[in-house]
Design an enzyme around this catalytic site. Structure first.
Site, PDB file in Angstrom:
ATOM      1  CD  GLU A  21      13.409   0.811   9.589  1.00 59.45           C
ATOM      2  OE1 GLU A  21      13.712   1.901  10.439  1.00 59.45           O
ATOM      3  OE2 GLU A  21      13.791  -0.403   9.560  1.00 59.45           O
ATOM      4  CD  GLU A  42       9.897  13.074  11.745  1.00 57.59           C
ATOM      5  OE1 GLU A  42       8.666  12.562  12.004  1.00 57.59           O
ATOM      6  OE2 GLU A  42      10.570  12.291  11.084  1.00 57.59           O
ATOM      7  CE  LYS A  55      -1.929   3.016   2.699  1.00 61.28           C
ATOM      8  NZ  LYS A  55      -1.931   4.030   2.166  1.00 61.28           N
ATOM      9  CB  CYS A 102      12.848   9.188   8.608  1.00 61.89           C
ATOM     10  SG  CYS A 102      13.847   7.941   7.301  1.00 61.89           S
TER      11      CYS A 102
HETATM   12  P1  NAD Z   1       2.224   8.480   7.852  1.00 60.89           P
HETATM   13  O1  NAD Z   1       2.263   7.419   8.987  1.00 60.89           O
HETATM   14  O2  NAD Z   1       1.119   9.330   7.924  1.00 60.89           O
HETATM   15  O3  NAD Z   1       1.820   7.278   6.384  1.00 60.89           O
HETATM   16  C1  NAD Z   1       2.802   6.348   6.215  1.00 60.89           C
HETATM   17  C2  NAD Z   1       1.572   5.159   5.525  1.00 60.89           C
HETATM   18  O4  NAD Z   1       0.794   4.530   6.372  1.00 60.89           O
HETATM   19  C3  NAD Z   1       1.127   5.809   4.363  1.00 60.89           C
HETATM   20  O5  NAD Z   1       0.716   4.665   3.472  1.00 60.89           O
HETATM   21  C4  NAD Z   1      -0.335   5.945   4.986  1.00 60.89           C
HETATM   22  O6  NAD Z   1      -1.567   5.867   4.138  1.00 60.89           O
HETATM   23  C5  NAD Z   1      -0.442   4.749   5.914  1.00 60.89           C
HETATM   24  N1  NAD Z   1      -1.443   4.816   7.024  1.00 60.89           N
HETATM   25  C6  NAD Z   1      -1.919   6.174   7.733  1.00 60.89           C
HETATM   26  N2  NAD Z   1      -2.707   5.709   8.711  1.00 60.89           N
HETATM   27  C7  NAD Z   1      -2.753   4.443   8.886  1.00 60.89           C
HETATM   28  C8  NAD Z   1      -3.363   3.528   9.779  1.00 60.89           C
HETATM   29  N3  NAD Z   1      -4.183   3.875  10.803  1.00 60.89           N
HETATM   30  N4  NAD Z   1      -3.341   2.302   9.721  1.00 60.89           N
HETATM   31  C9  NAD Z   1      -2.365   1.645   8.471  1.00 60.89           C
HETATM   32  N5  NAD Z   1      -1.788   2.577   7.744  1.00 60.89           N
HETATM   33  C10 NAD Z   1      -1.925   3.940   8.026  1.00 60.89           C
HETATM   34  O7  NAD Z   1       3.481   8.755   7.228  1.00 60.89           O
HETATM   35  P2  NAD Z   1       4.044   9.830   6.186  1.00 60.89           P
HETATM   36  O8  NAD Z   1       3.533  11.011   6.508  1.00 60.89           O
HETATM   37  O9  NAD Z   1       3.438   9.109   4.991  1.00 60.89           O
HETATM   38  O10 NAD Z   1       5.566   9.711   6.225  1.00 60.89           O
HETATM   39  C11 NAD Z   1       6.306  10.713   7.037  1.00 60.89           C
HETATM   40  C12 NAD Z   1       6.849   9.792   8.078  1.00 60.89           C
HETATM   41  O11 NAD Z   1       7.456   8.648   7.885  1.00 60.89           O
HETATM   42  C13 NAD Z   1       7.812  10.777   8.927  1.00 60.89           C
HETATM   43  O12 NAD Z   1       7.186  10.581  10.442  1.00 60.89           O
HETATM   44  C14 NAD Z   1       9.177  10.166   8.650  1.00 60.89           C
HETATM   45  O13 NAD Z   1       9.969  10.301   9.695  1.00 60.89           O
HETATM   46  C15 NAD Z   1       8.620   8.644   8.621  1.00 60.89           C
HETATM   47  N6  NAD Z   1       9.639   7.901   7.767  1.00 60.89           N
HETATM   48  C16 NAD Z   1      10.513   7.055   8.412  1.00 60.89           C
HETATM   49  C17 NAD Z   1      11.393   6.323   7.611  1.00 60.89           C
HETATM   50  C18 NAD Z   1      12.437   5.312   8.440  1.00 60.89           C
HETATM   51  O14 NAD Z   1      12.910   4.593   7.670  1.00 60.89           O
HETATM   52  N7  NAD Z   1      12.253   5.382   9.832  1.00 60.89           N
HETATM   53  C19 NAD Z   1      11.661   6.701   6.394  1.00 60.89           C
HETATM   54  C20 NAD Z   1      10.945   7.431   5.693  1.00 60.89           C
HETATM   55  C21 NAD Z   1      10.003   8.174   6.656  1.00 60.89           C
END
Ligand code: NAD
Length: 489
Positions: A254, A389, A179, A288
């Site tokens: 992650e 963050e 997804k 991230c």
């Molecule tokens: P997000 O958590 O909003 O979304 C990530 C994914 O999760 C999307 O596909 C979203 O549709 C899905 N999602 C949202 N709510 C959900 C739920 N209740 N249940 C299941 N899936 C759900 O994150 P984002 O805004 O897309 O990305 C930014 C964040 O990702 C930042 O916090 C960043 O630090 C983190 N990030 C971490 C890494 C790492 O490797 N540690 C890498 C890149 C980004």
């Protein structure tokens, strides 16, 4: 996917077929450079997740899991080659979709192929052990695939981060329900099509598009899924852990970060200042690993701030389609507003904005979600810009006096993902690296990610590891077999 039209018509990939959402609904994908709609994408639902899980289970049972490792490796290498053949197409799609500079997008898509090649090689090296036991029998372990895995990924490095999970999942013999984030579904869907072109059996990679709150949540809770690999916000990771409890699903997470860049007085300050703006402003700070806290020895503080601010002002902010652009717009206007609110909070809490933090004055960029990289000096550990963050182009500089204080400031965060240590003293570099509560450390550089090495977070930055051979552990079950060696009567 039809990519030629003004608004692309996109369909999901389930069981080897391009399909609409079961409910027939769609949502629009907007490009951040101009704010125009570029694609109409199926808005999936839990019913689509059910369909995808059934297709993935059928592919698992039909032989993906029991295929010989060399055969699976060959298919993965073919997929890597198809990705390379379509590198420019995928890069343009990624760049346009989320406003990522085209040079960065090309680099990422090349790395997607590299990741697939690395794990294709690993396929044939995944083996168990023989174990000397107290009982006089013969004991050995098998490394087996989990089954159907759900992969939920964010929008900042859309296909690249997906590949970190797809690679080990496929290598270990799992089938996939992927997804992508709603902001950035285009390359994931195209990748699903290319996997079929490469000859992967139908149902091995399914791509379901739609909101996290429904599609993502359905994946996290689904009893037909044995493991969820997630990258995204810490709060979402917590929800996924809770949802996964229903069938004691394995999870790897992650999550967010607030990584430190620690500069000692004996560091190569010029090199730090020239290279480190990219460690926080690359991808417009939506990274991230962004080193969003500079923790600098007081004796070199002023010089570091001056050189870093000058280098920041030289960064080329512009149209993502321009080869020379280094930083594009934020992913959306909503994200820009969120970052602007943080900048306001930094000023209100008494930090000094040295450069940036305002929209670009270039008329060519007026319609996009642009924001010039911001450097705050005089920050303290109680400020929101230091604690939270931001996920945007903002860095905060905090001075220190002793090594112990530098480590204490760096560790005073719920996160522990990445970070750098700059010093010419090798013993200090190792001492400080060991003292930092973080999953990844770079010394005298800002390179957090190596395909061959484990990547992941301490504390609220995550659970489990992506990349390297460690990631294979996340996508396998270990079975122990004990054989009684007594002769049959
Ligand atoms: P997000 O958590 O909003 O979304 C990530 C994914 O999760 C999307 O596909 C979203 O549709 C899905 N999602 C949202 N709510 C959900 C739920 N209740 N249940 C299941 N899936 C759900 O994150 P984002 O805004 O897309 O990305 C930014 C964040 O990702 C930042 O916090 C960043 O630090 C983190 N990030 C971490 C890494 C790492 O490797 N540690 C890498 C890149 C980004």
């Amino acid at each position: 996917m039809t990519t030629e039209q003004a608004t692309m018509a996109v369909r999901m990939i389930i069981g080897g077929r391009q399909v609409e959402a079961a409910g027939g609904r769609t949502f629009d994908v907007v490009e951040p450079h101009r704010g125009t709609t570029i694609a109409r994408v199926p808005e999936g639902s839990p019913e689509d997740v059910d369909r995808a899980v059934a297709a993935a289970q059928a592919a698992f049972d039909a032989g993906w899991a029991t295929m010989t490792a060399p055969d699976r490796a060959r298919l993965m290498l073919r997929l890597a080659a198809v990705v390379r053949d379509h590198q420019e197409e995928l890069s343009q799609l990624e760049s346009r979709n989320i406003g990522k500079p085209i040079s960065g997008a090309r680099w990422e898509i090349g790395r997607v192929a590299d990741v697939l090649e690395f794990y294709a090689g690993a396929t044939t090296k995944l083996h168990g052990e023989t174990i000397p036991t107290t009982r006089p029998g013969f004991d050995f372990t098998l490394r087996e695939p989990v089954g159907v895995v759900g992969l939920i990924v964010p929008w900042n490095f859309p296909l690249y981060l997906a590949s970190w999970k797809i690679g080990p999942a496929l290598a270990a013999g799992n089938t996939i329900v992927l997804k992508p984030a709603s902001y950035s579904p285009l390359t994931a869907v195209r990748f699903g099509e290319l996997a079929l072109e490469a000859g992967l059996p139908a149902g091995v990679i399914n791509v379901v598009t739609g909101p996290g709150a429904t599609v993502g949540a359905a994946i996290a809770a689904h009893h037909g899924i044995g493991k969820v690999g997630f990258t995204g916000e810490t709060a979402t990771g917590q929800e996924i852990m809770r949802a996964a409890a229903g069938n004691i699903k394995k999870v790897s997470l992650e999550l967010g970060g607030k990584s430190p860049n620690i500069v000692f007085a004996d560091a190569d300050i010029e090199r730090f200042a020239a290279e480190s703006p990219y460690s926080v402003f690359d991808n417009c700070g939506q990274d991230c690993c962004a080193r969003s806290r500079i923790i600098v020895h007081r004796s070199v503080h002023e010089r570091v701030v001056r050189l870093f601010a000058e280098a920041t002002e030289r960064i080329k902010v512009g149209d993502p389609s321009d080869d020379a652009t280094e930083v594009g717009p934020l992913v959306s206007f909503r994200q820009r507003q969120r970052v602007v609110d943080y900048i306001d909070s930094g000023k209100a809490q008494g930090a000094a904005l040295v450069v940036g933090g305002v929209p670009s004055t270039d008329p060519a960029l007026a319609e996009g979600a642009y924001l010039l990289p911001a450097v705050f000096d005089g920050a303290t550990t109680d400020m929101r810009i230091v604690r939270e963050e931001i996920f945007g182009p903002v860095v905060a500089v905090i001075p220190f006096d002793t090594d112990a204080e530098a480590v204490a400031i760096a560790n005073a965060s719920p996160y522990g993902l990445s970070g750098s240590v700059w010093t010419r003293d090798i013993a200090r570099a190792i001492r400080v690296s060991k003292a930092l509560q973080t999953g990844v450390i770079s010394v005298n550089c800002n390179n957090s990610v190596h395909i061959e090495a484990p990547f992941g977070g301490y504390k609220s930055s995550g659970l489990g590891r992506d990349l390297g051979l460690d990631a294979l552990r996340e996508y396998t079950e270990v079975k122990n077999v004990y054989v009684d060696l007594r002769e049959a009567e």
